[in-house]
Design a protein around this motif. Structure first.
Motif, PDB file in Angstrom:
ATOM      1  N   GLU A  78       0.708  -0.635  -0.177  1.00 29.65           N
ATOM      2  CA  GLU A  78       0.365   0.504   0.110  1.00 29.65           C
ATOM      3  C   GLU A  78       1.037   1.384  -0.181  1.00 29.65           C
ATOM      4  O   GLU A  78       0.424   2.102  -0.574  1.00 29.65           O
ATOM      5  CB  GLU A  78      -0.879   0.308   0.999  1.00 29.65           C
ATOM      6  N   TYR A  79       2.475   1.441   0.236  1.00 26.57           N
ATOM      7  CA  TYR A  79       2.604   2.761   1.108  1.00 26.57           C
ATOM      8  C   TYR A  79       3.321   2.676  -0.404  1.00 26.57           C
ATOM      9  O   TYR A  79       4.288   3.235  -1.334  1.00 26.57           O
ATOM     10  CB  TYR A  79       4.093   1.932   1.629  1.00 26.57           C
ATOM     11  N   GLU A  80       3.605   1.324  -1.525  1.00 29.47           N
ATOM     12  CA  GLU A  80       4.644   1.607  -2.814  1.00 29.47           C
ATOM     13  C   GLU A  80       3.400   1.939  -3.848  1.00 29.47           C
ATOM     14  O   GLU A  80       3.790   2.736  -4.187  1.00 29.47           O
ATOM     15  CB  GLU A  80       4.822   0.698  -3.130  1.00 29.47           C
ATOM     16  N   GLU A  81       1.944   1.386  -3.801  1.00 26.96           N
ATOM     17  CA  GLU A  81       0.938   2.456  -3.806  1.00 26.96           C
ATOM     18  C   GLU A  81       0.980   3.834  -3.698  1.00 26.96           C
ATOM     19  O   GLU A  81       0.924   4.686  -5.067  1.00 26.96           O
ATOM     20  CB  GLU A  81      -0.273   1.633  -4.204  1.00 26.96           C
ATOM     21  N   ALA A  82       1.423   4.163  -2.580  1.00 25.44           N
ATOM     22  CA  ALA A  82       0.852   5.587  -2.643  1.00 25.44           C
ATOM     23  C   ALA A  82       2.033   6.518  -2.676  1.00 25.44           C
ATOM     24  O   ALA A  82       2.385   8.011  -3.287  1.00 25.44           O
ATOM     25  CB  ALA A  82       0.702   5.729  -0.860  1.00 25.44           C
ATOM     26  N   SER A  83       3.513   5.427  -2.545  1.00 30.13           N
ATOM     27  CA  SER A  83       4.684   6.614  -3.165  1.00 30.13           C
ATOM     28  C   SER A  83       4.591   6.715  -4.946  1.00 30.13           C
ATOM     29  O   SER A  83       4.587   7.686  -5.424  1.00 30.13           O
ATOM     30  CB  SER A  83       5.548   5.140  -2.899  1.00 30.13           C
ATOM     31  N   VAL A  84       3.874   5.771  -5.950  1.00 32.72           N
ATOM     32  CA  VAL A  84       3.468   6.153  -6.939  1.00 32.72           C
ATOM     33  C   VAL A  84       2.475   7.623  -7.248  1.00 32.72           C
ATOM     34  O   VAL A  84       3.041   7.995  -8.156  1.00 32.72           O
ATOM     35  CB  VAL A  84       2.732   5.121  -7.548  1.00 32.72           C
ATOM     36  N   ALA A  85       1.274   7.731  -6.383  1.00 29.37           N
ATOM     37  CA  ALA A  85       0.962   8.864  -6.740  1.00 29.37           C
ATOM     38  C   ALA A  85       1.395  10.068  -5.648  1.00 29.37           C
ATOM     39  O   ALA A  85       1.391  10.960  -5.833  1.00 29.37           O
ATOM     40  CB  ALA A  85      -0.342   8.072  -5.771  1.00 29.37           C
ATOM     41  N   ILE A  87       3.454  10.302  -2.446  1.00 32.06           N
ATOM     42  CA  ILE A  87       3.376   9.717  -1.408  1.00 32.06           C
ATOM     43  C   ILE A  87       4.975  10.128  -0.511  1.00 32.06           C
ATOM     44  O   ILE A  87       5.539   8.607  -1.153  1.00 32.06           O
ATOM     45  CB  ILE A  87       2.020   9.290  -1.202  1.00 32.06           C
ATOM     46  N   ARG A  88       5.521  10.500  -0.303  1.00 32.74           N
ATOM     47  CA  ARG A  88       6.720  10.119   0.307  1.00 32.74           C
ATOM     48  C   ARG A  88       6.346  10.266   2.300  1.00 32.74           C
ATOM     49  O   ARG A  88       6.109  10.813   2.202  1.00 32.74           O
ATOM     50  CB  ARG A  88       8.323  10.836   0.233  1.00 32.74           C
ATOM     51  N   VAL A  89       7.533   9.525   2.916  1.00 33.13           N
ATOM     52  CA  VAL A  89       7.496   9.868   3.536  1.00 33.13           C
ATOM     53  C   VAL A  89       8.203  10.853   4.355  1.00 33.13           C
ATOM     54  O   VAL A  89       7.588  11.789   5.698  1.00 33.13           O
ATOM     55  CB  VAL A  89       9.034   9.103   5.071  1.00 33.13           C
ATOM     56  N   ASP A  90       8.976  11.804   4.075  1.00 36.71           N
ATOM     57  CA  ASP A  90       9.524  12.952   3.765  1.00 36.71           C
ATOM     58  C   ASP A  90       8.204  14.680   3.498  1.00 36.71           C
ATOM     59  O   ASP A  90       8.284  14.187   2.404  1.00 36.71           O
ATOM     60  CB  ASP A  90      11.262  13.607   3.993  1.00 36.71           C
ATOM     61  N   ASP A  91       8.588  15.659   4.077  1.00 32.03           N
ATOM     62  CA  ASP A  91       7.847  16.430   3.428  1.00 32.03           C
ATOM     63  C   ASP A  91       8.378  16.865   2.061  1.00 32.03           C
ATOM     64  O   ASP A  91       9.338  16.900   1.574  1.00 32.03           O
ATOM     65  CB  ASP A  91       7.691  17.244   4.670  1.00 32.03           C
ATOM     66  N   ILE A  92       7.573  17.117   0.983  1.00 27.72           N
ATOM     67  CA  ILE A  92       8.243  17.346  -0.336  1.00 27.72           C
ATOM     68  C   ILE A  92       6.963  17.486  -1.428  1.00 27.72           C
ATOM     69  O   ILE A  92       5.755  17.927  -0.691  1.00 27.72           O
ATOM     70  CB  ILE A  92       8.412  16.139  -1.350  1.00 27.72           C
TER      71      ILE A  92
END
Length: 409
Positions: A78-85, A87-92
């Protein structure tokens, strides 16, 4: 590449351009195989070590927090899917505000394609297909026009330096001008820079831009200087892996100035590296022509030896007749059976006479038509010999602009 008789009869059917294409394809495949072997030897041990460390950390984490590995892997997917959209752990920075979208379309039309931002909706993907089709074509046209002007400027500067050097040596008078009618000036008017000097200038320019850009990225992005140079090559060459991407943090010092500098450096770097790649392709094409010429010479010598051995005891009436064809495409009348009979003193038939006149008339009509339309075709045997008579895109732009691609060479 044609040889008469013997083993070269099959090679004669192979066009020089097709032979060059096939040889280049084979060399590229061999180059890819060698590159794959080298990268596999360098990177595979590190990949295995990273996988072992990850498995060990995953096992320790599931034990410490009493979690099943299936639940943890589902959460990571689920985090990998969010990363594609985006979303990262650090603020970007936001990916799809206007500045983020502008950065994205810049990577699309320049064919860099970092991959850190991709459309997630069906509408966005459909729009990207048509948008990229027109945008990439327009940007490639811009790069070609930039290359044309860059080669013109470099040629003008190098020609001025060459003229100044000749005047310093006393070959040219100090008050000479172009078009004065002297042989020295006429020879200087046809002077063209060597592709090797142009390649050296573009290498130096690309290196200066990369070093200056790396000096900007190192303190602002927090990368090492080598990583910054690595990013510059990956970005400027439009490879665009996406492991390092500039201007992605949510906040920078002097943010507007940094983003403008990032845009300028990437634009200048892509243009210079694109031009450098095309000039290097000229050198590669030269090398391929040299290889084909060597192979052709060896084949010709072998065939001539075989032909001499097979015919040294044969008595042939009259002169040896060489067969050639009349080519309307190149506007050159080649020797045929009719010409052989003329040289040997034999009578020619009415059929051969009418056929010869018919071809000559067709050539004359073609030349008159081209002259009337304002684009008479000029083709010499030198343009065929050096292998640079034609070209598409950037090769056509550099045709006859450098010493190695000149038809007068």
């Amino acid at each position: 590449m044609a040889c008469r008789g013997g083993c070269c009869s099959s090679a004669g059917r192979l066009n020089a351009d097709n032979a060059r294409f096939l040889l280049l394809a084979v060399l590229i495949v061999l180059y890819m195989l060698c590159g794959a072997a080298v990268f596999s030897a360098i990177e595979l041990p590190t990949e295995r070590e990273a996988k072992e460390r990850w498995e060990e950390r995953l096992e320790n984490f599931t034990r410490r927090h009493n979690l099943s590995r299936a639940e943890l892997r589902h959460f990571l997917r689920e985090y990998e899917e969010a990363s594609v959209a985006g979303i990262r752990v650090d603020d970007i920075r936001p990916r799809w505000d206007f500045t983020g979208a502008f950065y994205f379309v810049g990577t699309v039309v320049s064919t860099i394609g970092f991959g850190m931002t991709t459309p997630a909706t069906v509408g966005g993907k459909i729009f990207l297909i048509f948008y990229g089709l027109i945008g990439c074509a327009g940007t490639i046209l811009f790069f070609n026009l930039f290359l044309e002007r860059l080669i013109t400027v470099i040629a003008y500067v190098m020609k001025s330096c060459h003229e100044r050097q000749l005047r310093r040596k006393g070959v040219l008078p100090h008050n000479s001008r172009r078009g004065s009618g002297t042989s020295e000036v006429d020879s200087l008017a046809g002077w063209k820079p060597s592709v090797y000097y142009v390649m050296l200038i573009l290498c130096v320019a690309s290196l200066i831009i990369s070093c200056c850009a790396s000096a900007m990225y190192t303190p602002i992005e927090g990368w090492s200087y080598f990583d910054s140079l690595y990013f510059c090559f990956v970005a400027f060459s439009t490879i665009g892996f996406g492991d390092l991407v500039s201007s992605q943090n949510i906040k920078y010092e002097s943010q507007g100035l940094y983003r403008f500098g990032n845009f300028v450096f990437i634009l200048m770097g892509v243009c210079c590296i694109y031009s450098l790649f095309n000039v290097i392709s000229i050198v590669i094409k030269q090398s391929i022509n040299w290889v084909l010429k060597k192979l052709d010479c060896r084949c010709c010598h072998r065939c001539q030896r075989k032909l001499f051995r097979s015919r040294r005891n044969v008595v042939m009436p009259g002169n040896v007749r060489s067969r050639r064809n009349i080519s309307i495409e190149t506007d050159v009348v080649n020797e045929s059976d009719t010409d052989g009979r003329r040289l040997s003193g034999e009578m020619i038939s009415m059929k051969d006479f009418l056929a010869s006149n018919k071809v000559s008339l067709a050539i004359m009509q073609k030349q008159l038509s081209e002259t009337a339309n304002g684009y008479p075709r000029q083709m010499s045997c030198n343009s065929k010999q050096n292998g640079f008579s034609g070209g598409v895109g950037a090769l056509a732009i550099m045709n006859n602009r450098l010493a190695e691609t000149s038809v007068d060479r």
